[in-house]
Design an enzyme around this catalytic site. Structure first.
Site, PDB file in Angstrom:
ATOM      1  NE  ARG A 165      -0.913   1.782   3.532  1.00 52.09           N
ATOM      2  CZ  ARG A 165       0.184   2.501   3.777  1.00 52.09           C
ATOM      3  NH1 ARG A 165       1.290   1.947   4.194  1.00 52.09           N
ATOM      4  NH2 ARG A 165       0.172   3.802   3.607  1.00 52.09           N
ATOM      5  CB  ALA A 193       0.468   6.844  -3.862  1.00 55.67           C
ATOM      6  NE  ARG A 199      -6.050   0.996  -2.463  1.00 51.29           N
ATOM      7  CZ  ARG A 199      -5.582   1.558  -1.334  1.00 51.29           C
ATOM      8  NH1 ARG A 199      -4.384   1.279  -0.909  1.00 51.29           N
ATOM      9  NH2 ARG A 199      -6.330   2.396  -0.640  1.00 51.29           N
ATOM     10  CB  CYS A 235      -2.296   8.239   6.238  1.00 52.91           C
ATOM     11  SG  CYS A 235      -2.489   6.683   5.330  1.00 52.91           S
ATOM     12  CG  ASP A 250      -3.096   7.847  -2.332  1.00 59.33           C
ATOM     13  OD1 ASP A 250      -2.919   8.140  -1.144  1.00 59.33           O
ATOM     14  OD2 ASP A 250      -2.962   6.701  -2.792  1.00 59.33           O
ATOM     15  CE  LYS A 276      -5.749   5.993   3.503  1.00 59.43           C
ATOM     16  NZ  LYS A 276      -6.590   5.006   2.772  1.00 59.43           N
ATOM     17  CE  LYS A 329       3.079   9.354  -4.570  1.00 58.48           C
ATOM     18  NZ  LYS A 329       3.262   9.891  -3.248  1.00 58.48           N
TER      19      LYS A 329
HETATM   20  C1  RUB Z   1      -1.866   5.817   1.772  1.00 56.27           C
HETATM   21  C2  RUB Z   1      -1.846   7.311   1.724  1.00 56.27           C
HETATM   22  C3  RUB Z   1      -0.485   7.953   1.657  1.00 56.27           C
HETATM   23  C4  RUB Z   1      -0.121   8.207   0.188  1.00 56.27           C
HETATM   24  C5  RUB Z   1       1.320   8.643   0.011  1.00 56.27           C
HETATM   25  O1  RUB Z   1      -3.157   5.289   1.602  1.00 56.27           O
HETATM   26  O2  RUB Z   1      -2.843   7.988   1.668  1.00 56.27           O
HETATM   27  O3  RUB Z   1      -0.474   9.186   2.321  1.00 56.27           O
HETATM   28  O4  RUB Z   1      -0.340   7.040  -0.567  1.00 56.27           O
HETATM   29  O5  RUB Z   1       2.189   7.579   0.352  1.00 56.27           O
HETATM   30  P1  RUB Z   1      -3.356   3.682   1.597  1.00 56.27           P
HETATM   31  P2  RUB Z   1       3.636   7.471  -0.327  1.00 56.27           P
HETATM   32  O6  RUB Z   1      -2.823   3.181   2.893  1.00 56.27           O
HETATM   33  O7  RUB Z   1      -4.844   3.503   1.454  1.00 56.27           O
HETATM   34  O8  RUB Z   1      -2.596   3.140   0.421  1.00 56.27           O
HETATM   35  O9  RUB Z   1       4.365   8.727   0.088  1.00 56.27           O
HETATM   36  O10 RUB Z   1       4.229   6.225   0.267  1.00 56.27           O
HETATM   37  O11 RUB Z   1       3.468   7.387  -1.804  1.00 56.27           O
END
Ligand code: RUB
Length: 310
Positions: free
Chosen positions: A21, A23, A63, A129, A200, A211, A236
């Site tokens: 999990r 992004a 997703r 998150c 995300d 999140k 992103k």
């Molecule tokens: C994870 C979430 C994270 C982003 C960024 O949601 O919202 O803040 O994905 O993460 P979930 P990163 O747990 O539902 O995947 O910086 O690792 O890309």
């Protein structure tokens, strides 16, 4: 687990179940899984292209909010689309997935560099998150001598805040886990001087999809005049119409795992929300700290124009 060991169905399963999990991680896995799937696809160029289209759609469904899956899949699809024959298509897919990984990892390193510089020497931070990008920024800032104190929200219903809290504790960063509904109290009473979250997806207007609960934390940060930062590489960002960015709905059992609800009670479980750009002080990108609209313009300008998967 190595992502390379997974076939397409296995990758879809672990992304959907959130075993993998965040992004960034799911975009990388999607690109790898599609390339591995094509390596295992025999037949003509047309066969490889059809398999790529079907595989891409399967991955995109897992997703739907995270645009990183779209970017990863599109990189591989573009390589397949440009190849003259089946063998070249398979090789190009593998090379594209590899390149996508290199680019994403390098971009995150650059974001971390800017983020760690922003945090300076001593900061009290609230995060929501678990974002690998935010985690790396906090660890790097601490490594450079910042005396950090972090508050991490639990993040209902999946409780990714536990991942954040444990990772920070592991790095010897003082961290306090709080329930999501404590955000107001924490922002009012704990001397928070930065809110830092991941993303995300970020739309071309600079609004941040992250999140569920992020928008509420951002509104509270605004109320308490605490700067709100989002850490995100270009991967992103999306030029999709913001109104068309889907918000993933997950099963009711994630909120009610013990099934204590009577039949007839509706459960609404959207797992992301949209934080308006005006709530975001700066986005920490690989190009530096930018206002949301400027970040979108810069980042989208550096993304290859790749056709959408068939
Ligand atoms: C994870 C979430 C994270 C982003 C960024 O949601 O919202 O803040 O994905 O993460 P979930 P990163 O747990 O539902 O995947 O910086 O690792 O890309």
């Amino acid at each position: 687990m190595t992502s390379h060991a997974l076939d397409l169905e296995g990758a879809c399963r672990v992304i959907k179940s959130m075993e993998v999990r965040g992004a960034e991680a799911i975009g990388l896995l999607a690109a790898d899984a599609l390339a591995v799937h094509l390596e295992q696809t025999s037949g003509s160029l047309e066969d490889v292209r059809v398999a790529a289209g079907i595989g891409a759609r399967r991955l995109l469904e897992t997703r739907p909010t995270a645009v990183t899956i779209r970017h990863g899949v599109r990189s591989v699809m573009a390589a397949v689309g440009a190849a003259p024959n089946a063998e070249a298509a398979r090789a190009a897919a593998a090379a594209a997935a590899h390149q996508y990984r290199e680019d994403v990892v390098q971009a995150q390193r650059d974001v971390v560099e800017h983020g760690a510089a922003l945090l300076g020497t001593a900061r009290t931070v609230l995060t929501h998150c678990h974002s690998s990008t935010v985690g790396h920024i906090l660890v790097e800032a601490a490594r450079r001598g910042a005396e950090l104190r972090v508050f991490a929200t639990e993040t209902r219903p999946f409780q990714q805040g536990f991942i954040t809290a444990n990772a920070l504790a592991e790095a010897d960063i003082p961290v306090t886990l709080v329930v999501d509904s404590a955000a107001h109290r924490v922002l009012r009473d704990e001397g928070i001087d930065r809110v830092l979250v991941g993303a995300d997806t970020i739309a071309s207007d600079g609004s941040v999809y992250n999140k569920i609960g992020t928008a509420g934390v951002a509104a509270l940060a605004r109320l308490h005049k605490v700067p709100f930062y989002c850490a995100s590489s270009r991967f992103k960002f999306t030029d999709q119409d913001p109104a068309a960015i889907p918000i993933e709905q997950r099963p009711a059992r994630e909120i009610d795992p013990l099934q204590r609800l009577r039949a007839g009670v509706r459960v609404d479980n959207p797992v992301f929300d949209r934080t308006p750009a005006e709530y975001v002080s700066r986005i920490i990108t690989e190009y530096g700290l930018l206002r949301p609209a400027e970040a979108a313009r810069r980042c989208l300008g550096h993304l290859p124009a790749i056709e959408a998967p068939a």
